[in-house]
Design an enzyme around this catalytic site. Structure first.
Site, PDB file in Angstrom:
ATOM      1  CD  GLU A 147      -2.371   7.399   2.647  1.00  0.00           C
ATOM      2  OE1 GLU A 147      -1.142   7.209   2.699  1.00  0.00           O
ATOM      3  OE2 GLU A 147      -3.177   6.822   3.389  1.00  0.00           O
TER       4      GLU A 147
ATOM      5  CE  LYS B   2       1.446   5.509   7.151  1.00  0.00           C
ATOM      6  NZ  LYS B   2       0.908   4.141   6.990  1.00  0.00           N
TER       7      LYS B   2
ATOM      8  CG  ASP C 260       0.652   0.401   5.300  1.00  0.00           C
ATOM      9  OD1 ASP C 260       0.539  -0.784   5.680  1.00  0.00           O
ATOM     10  OD2 ASP C 260      -0.284   1.215   5.335  1.00  0.00           O
TER      11      ASP C 260
ATOM     12  CD  GLN D 117      -3.120   0.673   2.144  1.00  0.00           C
ATOM     13  OE1 GLN D 117      -4.018  -0.089   1.791  1.00  0.00           O
ATOM     14  NE2 GLN D 117      -3.078   1.181   3.353  1.00  0.00           N
TER      15      GLN D 117
ATOM     16  CE  LYS E 150      -3.914   4.274  10.029  1.00  0.00           C
ATOM     17  NZ  LYS E 150      -4.364   3.233   9.065  1.00  0.00           N
TER      18      LYS E 150
ATOM     19  CG  ASP F 185      -2.884   0.591  10.685  1.00  0.00           C
ATOM     20  OD1 ASP F 185      -3.686   0.974  11.568  1.00  0.00           O
ATOM     21  OD2 ASP F 185      -3.019   0.901   9.483  1.00  0.00           O
TER      22      ASP F 185
ATOM     23  CD  GLU G 182       1.218   1.155   8.688  1.00  0.00           C
ATOM     24  OE1 GLU G 182      -0.031   1.248   8.589  1.00  0.00           O
ATOM     25  OE2 GLU G 182       1.995   2.099   8.434  1.00  0.00           O
TER      26      GLU G 182
ATOM     27  NE  ARG H 216      -7.310   5.279   8.847  1.00  0.00           N
ATOM     28  CZ  ARG H 216      -8.083   4.322   9.365  1.00  0.00           C
ATOM     29  NH1 ARG H 216      -8.617   4.477  10.565  1.00  0.00           N
ATOM     30  NH2 ARG H 216      -8.301   3.204   8.715  1.00  0.00           N
ATOM     31  CB  SER H 217      -6.701   6.807   2.556  1.00  0.00           C
ATOM     32  OG  SER H 217      -7.867   6.132   2.965  1.00  0.00           O
TER      33      SER H 217
END
Length: 430
Positions: free
Chosen positions: A207, A390, A244, A165, A339, A314, A287, A368-369
């Site tokens: 992102e 991040k 990730d 990702q 998060k 995560d 991650e 977050r995205s």
């Protein structure tokens, strides 16, 4: 006075054009705080529930009117005249009011919006920046985090054949946050030039990272190394790499299905695959290397490379102190991604960071995205023992807003500004 006079929520749009919730808290002295709630694309199954309307005739079912109504009704009525300076008490009241384990009745998005907005309001009342106010709660020394810059997007964040990702650069060798940001930006622009030279797309993902259709996952790593060198930096010294993997997204029936590599691997084989990458590339952080339910695989990965590489949970931990404790007790992974919307209140977020610090796990505050212009996570990263952040790539204003906030904080700290740099990886120092 920091007693709550008014709470108001509304539906706004996030960076993907989907509705999200924004909350405002006004105190008796007129001080005001506002916060917007982010939303994820790849989500852990144990995350707190983001309440969506489900009405397919409106925003394709993604509206948040019910969550907004919960804030403007039940929550606003319950918290009127409550002292917002009692953050723990406020968050406990919200949790009890919801009454479910996963915050599914009122919605974690409803609770989080109010929780964060209240902190903003109290900071305003005290005429303090948010990071300074939060540091009085956490009793932590402030520091500028190492940015984990997502410059190539794949998986659920892009429409391409890359399984993993996120491919990130971490400017650990820089003397300050501002210099680290400059390094990341120069590498980002260098990467664009390299991609163009290879005839690859320079379109970006959710992102802000590039989303070219590489033939394999390893091609993404090789291209990043080329871009680092072209920008005048040295991989392995100035710049380290982070991944990730988001492996839950391609984990099926006990196997890891890597389309980009044309491989279907067992947990043991996938651990070997990742360990080979660690041996060949200057990777410092992985991650979600294994799927969230593959605890045996996680244990194996931790034993194999956990002394050399930061292994971040995560989807595995979903910022949940109860689940995180299981990981600490079993020695699984050595870092946690934080998060705010995975758990749903500021207090629980800070608790997870404190738990990580006590257990010598690193913590990384994350976006977050689906993001907004809200910059709260930048202040949280500075005001806690989290040593990394991040928040995406070096384009798209929803990502850059957090970096710009960190620049402001660095300037405000002046000579007292400390950049975490190589000291960020606390779990590798034991």
């Amino acid at each position: 006075m920091t007693t709550i006079a008014k709470i108001l929520a509304r539906e706004i749009l996030d960076s993907r054009g989907n509705p999200t919730l924004e909350a405002e808290v006004t105190l008796d002295d007129g001080s005001f705080g506002r916060a917007a709630v982010p939303s994820g694309a790849s989500t852990g199954t144990k995350e707190a529930v983001e309440l969506r309307d489900g009405d397919k005739t409106r925003y394709l079912g993604k509206g948040v009117r019910h969550a907004v109504d919960n804030v403007n009704g039940t929550i606003a009525e319950t918290l009127k005249n409550f002292d917002a300076a009692d953050q723990q008490g406020l968050d406990r009241r919200l949790i009890d009011l919801d009454g479910t384990e996963n915050k599914g009745r009122l919605g974690a998005n409803a609770l989080l919006g109010v929780s964060l907005a209240a902190a903003h309001a109290v900071a305003a009342s005290r005429k303090q920046p948010l990071w300074q106010y939060l540091s009085t709660i956490t009793e932590s020394d402030v520091a500028l985090p190492v940015p984990m810059m997502n410059i190539i997007n794949g998986g659920a964040h892009a429409d391409n054949n890359v399984d993993f990702q996120e491919f990130m650069v971490l400017p650990v060798g820089c003397s300050s946050f501002s210099e680290a940001l400059r390094a990341g930006t120069e590498i980002f622009h260098s990467l664009k030039s390299v991609l163009k030279g290879h005839g690859l797309s320079t379109a970006v993902g959710d992102e802000g990272g590039f989303a070219p259709d590489f033939r394999s996952n390893v091609e993404a790593l090789d291209t990043i190394l080329e871009a680092i060198g072209k920008a005048g930096y040295t991989a392995g010294e100035d710049i380290l790499l982070g991944l990730d993997v988001a492996s839950s997204e391609f984990y099926d029936n006990g196997k890891y299905n890597l389309v980009g590599e044309n491989k279907r691997l067992t947990s043991e084989q996938f651990v070997d695959f990742l360990a080979d990458w660690v041996a060949q590339y200057p990777i410092i952080s992985i991650e979600d290397g294994l799927a969230e339910d593959d605890w045996a695989g996680w244990k194996l990965l931790t034993e194999r490379v956990g002394k050399k590489v930061q292994l971040v949970g995560d989807d595995l931990f979903v910022t949940n102190p109860k689940i995180f404790k299981q990981g600490i007790d079993s020695g699984t992974a050595n870092a946690i991604l934080i998060k705010v919307n995975q758990i749903g209140t500021l207090t629980e977020t800070l608790e997870a960071i404190a738990m990580a610090h006590a257990a010598h796990y690193a913590s990384i505050v994350s976006h977050r995205s689906g993001e907004t212009e809200d910059t709260t996570i930048a202040d949280i990263a500075v005001a806690t023992t989290a040593t990394q952040i991040k928040t995406g790539s070096l384009c798209r204003s929803d990502r850059v807003a957090k970096y710009n906030q960190l620049l402001r904080i660095e300037q405000a700290l002046g000579s007292g500004a400390r950049y975490a740099g190589r000291d960020a990886f606390v779990s590798l120092k034991r």
